[in-house]
Design a protein around this motif. Structure first.
Motif, PDB file in Angstrom:
ATOM      1  N   CYS A   1       0.836  -1.196   0.000  1.00  0.00           N
ATOM      2  CA  CYS A   1       0.000   0.000   0.000  1.00  0.00           C
ATOM      3  C   CYS A   1       0.872   1.248   0.000  1.00  0.00           C
ATOM      4  CB  CYS A   1      -0.916   0.016   1.229  1.00  0.00           C
ATOM      5  SG  CYS A   1      -2.171   1.304   1.178  1.00  0.00           S
ATOM      6  N   GLY A   2       0.394   2.289  -0.652  1.00  0.00           N
ATOM      7  CA  GLY A   2       1.099   3.557  -0.681  1.00  0.00           C
ATOM      8  C   GLY A   2       0.815   4.428   0.522  1.00  0.00           C
ATOM      9  N   LEU A   3      -0.009   3.956   1.437  1.00  0.00           N
ATOM     10  CA  LEU A   3      -0.344   4.689   2.659  1.00  0.00           C
ATOM     11  C   LEU A   3       0.164   3.936   3.875  1.00  0.00           C
ATOM     12  CD1 LEU A   3      -4.082   5.556   1.879  1.00  0.00           C
ATOM     13  CD2 LEU A   3      -2.105   7.071   1.663  1.00  0.00           C
ATOM     14  N   PRO A   4       0.424   4.650   4.974  1.00  0.00           N
ATOM     15  CA  PRO A   4       0.802   3.946   6.207  1.00  0.00           C
ATOM     16  C   PRO A   4      -0.372   3.099   6.713  1.00  0.00           C
ATOM     17  CG  PRO A   4       0.711   6.339   6.556  1.00  0.00           C
ATOM     18  CD  PRO A   4       0.428   6.106   5.117  1.00  0.00           C
ATOM     19  N   ALA A   5      -0.055   2.018   7.405  1.00  0.00           N
ATOM     20  CA  ALA A   5      -1.073   1.061   7.847  1.00  0.00           C
ATOM     21  C   ALA A   5      -2.169   1.677   8.702  1.00  0.00           C
ATOM     22  CB  ALA A   5      -0.419  -0.096   8.598  1.00  0.00           C
ATOM     23  N   GLY A   6      -1.882   2.708   9.470  1.00  0.00           N
ATOM     24  CA  GLY A   6      -2.900   3.309  10.327  1.00  0.00           C
ATOM     25  C   GLY A   6      -3.763   4.356   9.648  1.00  0.00           C
ATOM     26  N   HIS A   7      -3.500   4.660   8.396  1.00  0.00           N
ATOM     27  CA  HIS A   7      -4.239   5.709   7.687  1.00  0.00           C
ATOM     28  C   HIS A   7      -5.688   5.274   7.475  1.00  0.00           C
ATOM     29  CE1 HIS A   7      -5.365   8.574   4.559  1.00  0.00           C
ATOM     30  NE2 HIS A   7      -4.294   9.286   4.926  1.00  0.00           N
TER      31      HIS A   7
ATOM     32  N   SER B   1       1.506  -1.191  -9.221  1.00  0.00           N
ATOM     33  CA  SER B   1       0.080  -0.849  -9.236  1.00  0.00           C
ATOM     34  C   SER B   1      -0.321   0.022  -8.060  1.00  0.00           C
ATOM     35  CB  SER B   1      -0.766  -2.125  -9.248  1.00  0.00           C
ATOM     36  OG  SER B   1      -0.578  -2.807 -10.468  1.00  0.00           O
ATOM     37  N   ALA B   2       0.314  -0.175  -6.908  1.00  0.00           N
ATOM     38  CA  ALA B   2      -0.003   0.642  -5.724  1.00  0.00           C
ATOM     39  C   ALA B   2       0.313   2.108  -5.980  1.00  0.00           C
ATOM     40  CB  ALA B   2       0.758   0.129  -4.503  1.00  0.00           C
ATOM     41  N   GLN B   3       1.323   2.370  -6.792  1.00  0.00           N
ATOM     42  CA  GLN B   3       1.679   3.755  -7.118  1.00  0.00           C
ATOM     43  C   GLN B   3       0.684   4.383  -8.090  1.00  0.00           C
ATOM     44  OE1 GLN B   3       5.712   3.658  -8.537  1.00  0.00           O
ATOM     45  NE2 GLN B   3       6.514   2.967  -6.573  1.00  0.00           N
ATOM     46  N   ARG B   4       0.079   3.572  -8.957  1.00  0.00           N
ATOM     47  CA  ARG B   4      -0.867   4.084  -9.960  1.00  0.00           C
ATOM     48  C   ARG B   4      -2.316   4.044  -9.503  1.00  0.00           C
ATOM     49  NH1 ARG B   4       1.438   0.079 -13.412  1.00  0.00           N
ATOM     50  NH2 ARG B   4      -0.633  -0.808 -13.388  1.00  0.00           N
ATOM     51  N   LEU B   5      -2.626   3.233  -8.498  1.00  0.00           N
ATOM     52  CA  LEU B   5      -4.008   3.026  -8.074  1.00  0.00           C
ATOM     53  C   LEU B   5      -4.671   4.342  -7.685  1.00  0.00           C
ATOM     54  CD1 LEU B   5      -6.261   1.007  -7.300  1.00  0.00           C
ATOM     55  CD2 LEU B   5      -5.252   0.935  -5.022  1.00  0.00           C
ATOM     56  N   THR B   6      -5.822   4.621  -8.271  1.00  0.00           N
ATOM     57  CA  THR B   6      -6.560   5.832  -7.922  1.00  0.00           C
ATOM     58  C   THR B   6      -7.879   5.454  -7.267  1.00  0.00           C
ATOM     59  OG1 THR B   6      -7.592   5.953 -10.106  1.00  0.00           O
ATOM     60  CG2 THR B   6      -5.566   7.208  -9.795  1.00  0.00           C
TER      61      THR B   6
ATOM     62  N   THR C   1      -4.316   9.275  -6.342  1.00  0.00           N
ATOM     63  CA  THR C   1      -3.409   8.199  -5.937  1.00  0.00           C
ATOM     64  C   THR C   1      -3.110   8.372  -4.446  1.00  0.00           C
ATOM     65  OG1 THR C   1      -1.411   9.471  -6.385  1.00  0.00           O
ATOM     66  CG2 THR C   1      -2.315   8.154  -8.227  1.00  0.00           C
ATOM     67  N   ALA C   2      -2.499   7.392  -3.856  1.00  0.00           N
ATOM     68  CA  ALA C   2      -2.115   7.486  -2.435  1.00  0.00           C
ATOM     69  C   ALA C   2      -1.148   8.650  -2.231  1.00  0.00           C
ATOM     70  CB  ALA C   2      -1.492   6.174  -1.965  1.00  0.00           C
ATOM     71  N   ALA C   3      -0.215   8.840  -3.158  1.00  0.00           N
ATOM     72  CA  ALA C   3       0.743   9.947  -3.041  1.00  0.00           C
ATOM     73  C   ALA C   3       0.034  11.294  -3.101  1.00  0.00           C
ATOM     74  CB  ALA C   3       1.791   9.846  -4.146  1.00  0.00           C
ATOM     75  N   GLN C   4      -0.953  11.429  -3.990  1.00  0.00           N
ATOM     76  CA  GLN C   4      -1.700  12.683  -4.081  1.00  0.00           C
ATOM     77  C   GLN C   4      -2.503  12.940  -2.810  1.00  0.00           C
ATOM     78  OE1 GLN C   4      -3.724  11.647  -7.715  1.00  0.00           O
ATOM     79  NE2 GLN C   4      -2.462  13.054  -8.932  1.00  0.00           N
TER      80      GLN C   4
ATOM     81  N   GLU D   1      -3.100  16.076   2.160  1.00  0.00           N
ATOM     82  CA  GLU D   1      -3.174  16.126   3.621  1.00  0.00           C
ATOM     83  C   GLU D   1      -2.037  16.969   4.188  1.00  0.00           C
ATOM     84  OE1 GLU D   1      -5.434  11.856   4.307  1.00  0.00           O
ATOM     85  OE2 GLU D   1      -3.303  12.010   4.755  1.00  0.00           O
ATOM     86  N   ASP D   2      -0.850  16.863   3.595  1.00  0.00           N
ATOM     87  CA  ASP D   2       0.273  17.694   4.036  1.00  0.00           C
ATOM     88  C   ASP D   2      -0.028  19.168   3.796  1.00  0.00           C
ATOM     89  OD1 ASP D   2       1.757  15.565   4.935  1.00  0.00           O
ATOM     90  OD2 ASP D   2       3.048  15.453   3.164  1.00  0.00           O
ATOM     91  N   ASP D   3      -0.602  19.474   2.617  1.00  0.00           N
ATOM     92  CA  ASP D   3      -0.965  20.858   2.304  1.00  0.00           C
ATOM     93  C   ASP D   3      -2.001  21.385   3.286  1.00  0.00           C
ATOM     94  OD1 ASP D   3       0.774  20.835   0.176  1.00  0.00           O
ATOM     95  OD2 ASP D   3      -0.795  20.594  -1.355  1.00  0.00           O
TER      96      ASP D   3
END
Length: 153
Positions: free
Chosen positions: A25-31, A95-100, A105-108, A113-115
């Motif tokens: 997953c592109g997110l931390p487990a607790g997200h 796929s985890a990087q591209r998954l929307t 995406t998880a990165a977006q 959230e950072d913003d």
């Protein structure tokens, strides 16, 4: 005394170790959004499958098909949707990087959230500065009762 019990000549069987499932997953487990962004790598008929929420299974072409664990899949379908463990890990990471999900995406999602956290921090700092300025202004400005009344004549 003579021992009359029988003994099995075979050595005791060792416990079997089996990998049940891996997660990517592109997110931390607790997200809070982790469950919808997580990809699971599972051993299924014909090899390892990369699956996501909604019982969707990753194909070699990068597309998702429904029904990862249905027994009516033919050999051609299995060949397109099953991998070696190494391939499954590589496919899942890519796929985890591209998954929307909902267009992000998880990165977006993490960047947004950072913003928002940055904006929240800026707003908190601005509010603190305003409160400090207001306190200073009140302490240095004479009360309204000390001003002579303005009268129009």
């Amino acid at each position: 005394m003579i021992d009359t019990t029988t003994h099995d000549a075979r050595p005791a069987a060792r416990p079997m170790v089996r990998i049940g499932e891996l997660e990517v997953c592109g997110l931390p487990a607790g997200h809070e959004a982790y469950p919808v962004y997580v990809l699971r790598i599972r051993p299924l008929a014909g090899g390892w499958a990369v699956v996501r929420a909604g019982d969707r299974c990753l194909g070699r072409d990068g597309t998702w098909a429904y029904g990862s664990n249905q027994g009516d899949r033919d050999d051609a379908w299995l060949a397109e949707h099953r991998f070696s463990l190494k391939e499954a890990l590589e496919q899942a990471e890519e796929s985890a990087q591209r998954l929307t999900v909902r267009g992000r995406t998880a990165a977006q999602l993490l960047a947004e959230e950072d913003d928002q956290a940055d904006l929240g921090g800026e707003a908190t700092a601005a509010a603190a500065e305003l409160a400090q300025a207001w306190t200073f202004a009140r302490s240095t400005t004479p009360d309204e009762g000390h001003y002579p009344s303005a009268s129009c004549t």
